[in-house]
Design a protein around this motif. Sequence first.
Motif, mmCIF file in Angstrom:
data_model
loop_
_atom_site.group_PDB
_atom_site.id
_atom_site.type_symbol
_atom_site.label_atom_id
_atom_site.label_comp_id
_atom_site.label_asym_id
_atom_site.label_seq_id
_atom_site.Cartn_x
_atom_site.Cartn_y
_atom_site.Cartn_z
ATOM 1 N N ALA A 93 0.838 -1.208 0.000
ATOM 2 C CA ALA A 93 0.000 0.000 0.000
ATOM 3 C C ALA A 93 0.872 1.256 0.000
ATOM 4 C CB ALA A 93 -0.929 -0.009 1.211
ATOM 5 N N ALA A 94 1.974 1.233 0.748
ATOM 6 C CA ALA A 94 2.866 2.393 0.789
ATOM 7 C C ALA A 94 3.489 2.659 -0.572
ATOM 8 C CB ALA A 94 3.956 2.179 1.840
ATOM 9 N N LEU A 97 0.793 4.086 -2.934
ATOM 10 C CA LEU A 97 0.490 5.488 -2.615
ATOM 11 C C LEU A 97 1.622 6.408 -3.031
ATOM 12 C CD1 LEU A 97 -1.208 5.062 0.858
ATOM 13 C CD2 LEU A 97 -2.286 5.805 -1.264
ATOM 14 N N ARG A 98 2.868 5.977 -2.853
ATOM 15 C CA ARG A 98 4.008 6.797 -3.266
ATOM 16 C C ARG A 98 4.006 6.989 -4.775
ATOM 17 N NH1 ARG A 98 9.565 4.175 -3.272
ATOM 18 N NH2 ARG A 98 8.650 3.450 -5.185
ATOM 19 N N ALA A 100 1.433 6.853 -6.727
ATOM 20 C CA ALA A 100 0.291 7.698 -7.097
ATOM 21 C C ALA A 100 0.592 9.169 -6.819
ATOM 22 C CB ALA A 100 -0.950 7.261 -6.332
ATOM 23 N N ALA A 101 1.459 9.448 -5.859
ATOM 24 C CA ALA A 101 1.776 10.834 -5.514
ATOM 25 C C ALA A 101 2.783 11.454 -6.470
ATOM 26 C CB ALA A 101 2.320 10.905 -4.090
#
Length: 135
Positions: A93-94, A97-98, A100-101
């Motif tokens: 998940a991390a 999310l990274r 996606a950022a």
Amino acid sequence: MTGSEKTTPTGLGKPPLDKALTDELVRTVREELRAELREQTSRQRRKATLYAASGAAALYAGAAVALAVGLALALGLHDWAAALVVAVLLGLAAVLLRNAARPSRPRGGQDTPAGPGIPAPPPMPPSTPAPGGGR
């Protein structure tokens, strides 16, 4: 020009404005600006506090969900295996999310292996095998 005429620094021959009036105007403008900035910063401080509190609450909620998933997995697996599965899921998940950022990269072939903004090294000429099979 005679010595009895007053001139301004601009040389227009007009008398300067009343010093007390300009000082009062400057003081009034400064007070208004300070009051406006105080109001804006207090609103922004409140908003930042609310964002920080929501982030802390989300962190605790995420920890509770991770604990619940770990306990549910522990019903069917060994405790260490359940903890390992939860750790891998949180790591995945991390990473997602990274990624996606990150800003999207242009697809015009401008990306280089060295990274954005760094010129790529010149291409190497093709190597030819040595005579005799390279032995």
